[in-house]
Enzyme design. Structure first.
Site, PDB file in Angstrom:
ATOM      1  N   LYS A  52      43.144  35.132  66.237  1.00 32.91           N
ATOM      2  CA  LYS A  52      43.760  35.237  64.900  1.00 32.91           C
ATOM      3  C   LYS A  52      45.127  34.580  64.917  1.00 32.91           C
ATOM      4  O   LYS A  52      45.504  33.855  64.007  1.00 32.91           O
ATOM      5  CB  LYS A  52      43.939  36.711  64.518  1.00 32.91           C
ATOM      6  N   GLN A  96      43.847  46.697  64.312  1.00 36.53           N
ATOM      7  CA  GLN A  96      42.670  46.329  65.102  1.00 36.53           C
ATOM      8  C   GLN A  96      41.901  47.588  65.520  1.00 36.53           C
ATOM      9  O   GLN A  96      42.496  48.550  66.004  1.00 36.53           O
ATOM     10  CB  GLN A  96      43.128  45.526  66.335  1.00 36.53           C
ATOM     11  N   ASP A 119      41.678  43.505  55.804  1.00 34.66           N
ATOM     12  CA  ASP A 119      40.329  43.722  56.337  1.00 34.66           C
ATOM     13  C   ASP A 119      39.367  44.290  55.290  1.00 34.66           C
ATOM     14  O   ASP A 119      38.156  44.343  55.534  1.00 34.66           O
ATOM     15  CB  ASP A 119      40.396  44.740  57.490  1.00 34.66           C
TER      16      ASP A 119
HETATM   17  N1  GUN Z   1      37.296  45.291  65.437  1.00 35.86           N
HETATM   18  C1  GUN Z   1      36.145  44.566  65.469  1.00 35.86           C
HETATM   19  N2  GUN Z   1      36.055  43.801  64.360  1.00 35.86           N
HETATM   20  C2  GUN Z   1      37.157  44.052  63.620  1.00 35.86           C
HETATM   21  C3  GUN Z   1      37.630  43.554  62.366  1.00 35.86           C
HETATM   22  O1  GUN Z   1      37.012  42.737  61.681  1.00 35.86           O
HETATM   23  N3  GUN Z   1      38.812  44.062  61.953  1.00 35.86           N
HETATM   24  C4  GUN Z   1      39.513  44.983  62.669  1.00 35.86           C
HETATM   25  N4  GUN Z   1      40.659  45.428  62.156  1.00 35.86           N
HETATM   26  N5  GUN Z   1      39.105  45.458  63.816  1.00 35.86           N
HETATM   27  C5  GUN Z   1      37.929  44.992  64.301  1.00 35.86           C
END
Ligand code: GUN
Length: 282
Positions: A52, A96, A119
């Protein structure tokens, strides 16, 4: 014989458009900014977060990271989220997942302002997705719609089968399909006779974390198979789909690695730009 979808090419093209949107925001004095909060010890999360970060840099998006160890108190994260909610220079907040076991992820996700919920995990944004009125949609399923749009733009009336019912992928994926008029079946670990369902699918999305769960005999001739799985086997990354054989029967299959993961990270940037635009209208 079907085709492995070139997801990298799709994402490269999309990125060029997004860069233009970011330039336009910058010309108005707005620099999109993402804040990432990491409170776990998962290697996979670290890899994901660094991807990211790299894309933010490439696109000229500001990024800040807060990393906590297992001594962190829930209140500390909630206080930080309140501060970020009120910071006009921050447009998107990402916590996350998973979080350390002692943290209440539901409560933490609800503390993020729905206006900065990049998200799309806040109950308000999930509710809007169910209504079909939301624009901030979880990145993995939204990215899958971007891929599908390239190979099968009209999915009305199609049989869509989703294997997996997580809040991050399976459930929002089923909702998006339903919003587009597909006939949707959601399968999961308790589903009996999985093959009976998968073999009817015009579009099959698999997000289970079970390496090579889907074999050639389980898919419909001429179907589209989207593989969300990332499993490590003998040091190699493999998906939930036995790609090499499934592609003999399906029309399109996404690769692993270099498939859905690329669109997930890209879509996060799309969501961030969308949030920055709507916050700028205030
Ligand atoms: N953990 C696995 N996939 C994701 C995601 O798309 N967003 C977040 N915040 N955590 C994750």
């Amino acid at each position: 014989m079907g085709e492995i979808i070139n997801v990298k090419e799709i994402v490269s093209r999309k990125k060029e458009n997004l860069k233009l949107e970011i330039e336009e925001l910058k010309s108005k004095g707005i620099i999109p900014k993402l804040v990432v909060i990491l409170a776990n010890n998962e290697d996979a999360s670290r890899v994901y977060v660094s991807k990211k970060r790299k894309l933010c840099k490439e696109l000229g998006i500001l990024e800040e990271e807060y990393i906590f160890d297992e001594t962190v108190k829930e209140q500390e994260i909630e206080d930080l989220l309140e501060k970020l909610n009120n910071d006009i220079l921050v447009h998107g907040i990402l916590v996350q997942l998973p979080l350390f076991k002692h943290l209440d992820s539901k409560k933490i996700l609800e503390t993020i302002s729905p206006k900065k919920d990049v998200d799309g995990f806040h109950p308000v944004n999930i509710g809007k997705l169910m209504q079909g009125t939301g624009s901030i949609v979880p990145c993995t399923p939204k990215g899958i719609m971007t891929i599908l749009n390239e190979v099968q733009p009209n999915i009305e009336g199609k049989e869509a089968v989703v294997v997996g019912r997580s809040l991050i992928v399976g459930r929002p994926m089923s909702a998006l399909f339903l919003n587009k008029g597909a006939t949707v079946t959601t399968c999961h670990s308790k589903t009996k006779n999985l093959k009976d369902h998968t073999s009817k699918a015009d579009i099959l999305v698999v997000a289970t974390g079970v390496a090579h769960l889907i074999t050639e005999d389980m898919v419909k001739e001429g179907s589209i198979v989207i593989d969300v799985g990332i499993n490590r086997l003998d040091g190699k990354l493999i998906g939930d789909v036995d790609t090499e054989n499934v592609v003999k029967r399906a029309k399109y299959v996404t690769p692993v690695p270099g498939g859905v993961g690329l669109t997930t990270v890209y879509t996060l940037m799309e969501n961030l730009v969308e949030l920055a635009k709507s916050l700028a209208l205030k």
